[in-house]
Design a protein around this motif. Structure first.
Motif, short mmCIF file in Angstrom:
data_model
loop_
_atom_site.label_atom_id
_atom_site.label_comp_id
_atom_site.label_asym_id
_atom_site.label_seq_id
_atom_site.Cartn_x
_atom_site.Cartn_y
_atom_site.Cartn_z
N ILE A 75 -29.67 12.18 0.28
CA ILE A 75 -29.17 10.88 0.75
C ILE A 75 -29.23 10.88 2.27
CG2 ILE A 75 -27.20 9.33 0.89
CD1 ILE A 75 -26.28 10.32 -1.78
N ALA A 76 -29.86 9.86 2.83
CA ALA A 76 -29.87 9.64 4.28
C ALA A 76 -29.13 8.32 4.54
CB ALA A 76 -31.30 9.57 4.79
N ASP A 77 -29.16 7.86 5.79
CA ASP A 77 -28.45 6.63 6.12
C ASP A 77 -29.03 5.42 5.38
OD1 ASP A 77 -26.66 7.87 7.79
OD2 ASP A 77 -27.90 7.59 9.57
N ALA A 78 -30.33 5.27 5.42
CA ALA A 78 -30.96 4.08 4.83
C ALA A 78 -31.83 4.40 3.61
CB ALA A 78 -31.80 3.37 5.88
N TYR A 79 -32.13 5.68 3.38
CA TYR A 79 -33.04 6.05 2.30
C TYR A 79 -32.42 7.08 1.36
CZ TYR A 79 -36.48 3.73 5.20
OH TYR A 79 -37.15 2.80 5.93
N ILE A 80 -32.89 7.05 0.14
CA ILE A 80 -32.46 8.00 -0.89
C ILE A 80 -33.70 8.61 -1.51
CG2 ILE A 80 -31.39 8.18 -3.17
CD1 ILE A 80 -29.41 6.11 -2.34
N THR A 81 -33.67 9.92 -1.74
CA THR A 81 -34.77 10.59 -2.43
C THR A 81 -34.36 10.80 -3.88
OG1 THR A 81 -35.36 11.73 -0.38
CG2 THR A 81 -36.26 12.61 -2.42
N LEU A 82 -35.18 10.26 -4.78
CA LEU A 82 -34.92 10.37 -6.21
C LEU A 82 -35.86 11.38 -6.84
CD1 LEU A 82 -34.66 6.63 -7.32
CD2 LEU A 82 -32.79 8.20 -6.86
N GLU A 83 -35.33 12.19 -7.72
CA GLU A 83 -36.16 13.08 -8.52
C GLU A 83 -36.38 12.36 -9.84
OE1 GLU A 83 -36.23 17.59 -10.36
OE2 GLU A 83 -34.50 16.91 -9.23
N ILE A 84 -37.62 11.87 -10.05
CA ILE A 84 -37.91 11.09 -11.25
C ILE A 84 -38.40 11.96 -12.40
CG2 ILE A 84 -38.23 8.92 -10.06
CD1 ILE A 84 -41.20 9.37 -10.11
N SER A 85 -38.91 13.12 -12.09
CA SER A 85 -39.23 14.14 -13.09
C SER A 85 -39.22 15.48 -12.37
CB SER A 85 -40.58 13.86 -13.76
OG SER A 85 -41.64 14.02 -12.85
N THR A 86 -39.34 16.55 -13.08
CA THR A 86 -39.28 17.86 -12.47
C THR A 86 -40.41 18.02 -11.45
OG1 THR A 86 -38.40 18.72 -14.53
CG2 THR A 86 -39.17 20.33 -12.92
N GLY A 87 -40.03 18.22 -10.20
CA GLY A 87 -41.01 18.41 -9.13
C GLY A 87 -41.57 17.13 -8.54
N THR A 88 -41.18 15.97 -9.04
CA THR A 88 -41.68 14.69 -8.51
C THR A 88 -40.53 13.94 -7.86
OG1 THR A 88 -43.26 14.58 -10.32
CG2 THR A 88 -42.91 12.58 -9.06
N GLU A 89 -40.69 13.66 -6.57
CA GLU A 89 -39.65 12.96 -5.84
C GLU A 89 -40.19 11.65 -5.29
OE1 GLU A 89 -38.01 15.64 -2.96
OE2 GLU A 89 -36.67 16.52 -4.44
N LEU A 90 -39.31 10.68 -5.17
CA LEU A 90 -39.66 9.35 -4.71
C LEU A 90 -38.62 8.92 -3.69
CD1 LEU A 90 -41.54 6.87 -5.37
CD2 LEU A 90 -39.77 6.17 -6.97
N VAL A 91 -39.05 8.41 -2.53
CA VAL A 91 -38.13 7.96 -1.50
C VAL A 91 -38.02 6.43 -1.61
CG1 VAL A 91 -37.66 7.83 0.97
CG2 VAL A 91 -38.75 9.86 0.02
N VAL A 92 -36.78 5.95 -1.75
CA VAL A 92 -36.53 4.50 -1.85
C VAL A 92 -35.43 4.11 -0.87
CG1 VAL A 92 -37.22 4.34 -4.28
CG2 VAL A 92 -34.85 4.77 -3.71
N GLN A 93 -35.38 2.83 -0.56
CA GLN A 93 -34.31 2.33 0.29
C GLN A 93 -33.01 2.34 -0.50
OE1 GLN A 93 -35.55 -1.56 1.51
NE2 GLN A 93 -36.51 -0.78 3.37
N LYS A 94 -31.92 2.52 0.21
CA LYS A 94 -30.61 2.54 -0.44
C LYS A 94 -30.32 1.20 -1.13
CE LYS A 94 -26.84 5.40 1.08
NZ LYS A 94 -25.80 5.64 2.06
N SER A 95 -30.77 0.12 -0.52
CA SER A 95 -30.51 -1.21 -1.08
C SER A 95 -31.28 -1.47 -2.37
CB SER A 95 -30.84 -2.29 -0.06
OG SER A 95 -32.21 -2.21 0.30
N ALA A 96 -32.27 -0.62 -2.70
CA ALA A 96 -33.04 -0.79 -3.93
C ALA A 96 -32.30 -0.27 -5.15
CB ALA A 96 -34.38 -0.09 -3.80
N ILE A 97 -31.20 0.46 -4.95
CA ILE A 97 -30.43 0.98 -6.08
C ILE A 97 -29.62 -0.17 -6.66
CG2 ILE A 97 -28.70 2.65 -6.82
CD1 ILE A 97 -31.32 3.91 -5.85
N THR A 98 -29.80 -0.43 -7.96
CA THR A 98 -29.08 -1.53 -8.58
C THR A 98 -27.93 -1.09 -9.47
OG1 THR A 98 -30.66 -1.59 -10.41
CG2 THR A 98 -31.08 -3.06 -8.56
N MET A 99 -28.04 0.12 -10.04
CA MET A 99 -27.01 0.55 -10.98
C MET A 99 -26.92 2.07 -11.02
SD MET A 99 -26.65 -0.39 -15.08
CE MET A 99 -28.36 -0.76 -15.14
N VAL A 100 -25.71 2.56 -11.18
CA VAL A 100 -25.47 3.99 -11.38
C VAL A 100 -25.27 4.20 -12.87
CG1 VAL A 100 -23.98 5.94 -10.85
CG2 VAL A 100 -24.43 4.22 -9.10
N LEU A 101 -26.03 5.12 -13.45
CA LEU A 101 -25.95 5.40 -14.88
C LEU A 101 -24.89 6.46 -15.15
CD1 LEU A 101 -29.78 5.62 -15.57
CD2 LEU A 101 -28.28 3.71 -16.09
#
Length: 111
Positions: A77-103
């Motif tokens: 987690i950074a100030d404006a960006y979040i790094t998501l691990e979408i599968s093992t070894g695969t990461e995706l950087v998205v803006q914090k505002s793109a998060i819509t729901m916590v599961l």
């Protein structure tokens, strides 16, 4: 001589300050703004407040859904960006505002 003079009846609202008074002229407009506040503006402010609280509560390890429908686990987690691990070894950087729901925890393991 045989016919008496006919006089028009005066409007009882004219004595209150014009034709209909202040409430008669602007009452509907005021009522419309009050209704718009309670039906549109207030719920939107409530949703924005809930979204802001969710953004501040994000932590490493939370499972989230992005606006594009991507499911992932937060790895950084950074100030404006979040790094998501979408599968093992695969990461995706998205803006914090793109998060819509916590599961709930463990949701991604069942998929």
């Amino acid at each position: 001589m045989f016919i008496s003079n006919a006089y028009a009846q005066s409007n009882p609202l004219e004595s209150l300050g014009g034709a209909g008074g202040f409430l008669g002229q602007y009452g509907f407009l005021i009522l419309m703004f009050v209704a718009m506040y309670f039906l549109m503006i207030r719920p939107q402010q409530k949703r924005a407040k809930e979204q802001k609280a969710m953004m501040e509560a994000l932590a490493k390890g939370d499972e989230v859904v992005t606006a594009g429908g991507v499911l992932g686990k937060i790895s950084k987690i950074a100030d404006a960006y979040i790094t998501l691990e979408i599968s093992t070894g695969t990461e995706l950087v998205v803006q914090k505002s793109a998060i819509t729901m916590v599961l709930p925890k463990g949701t991604l393991k069942t998929l």
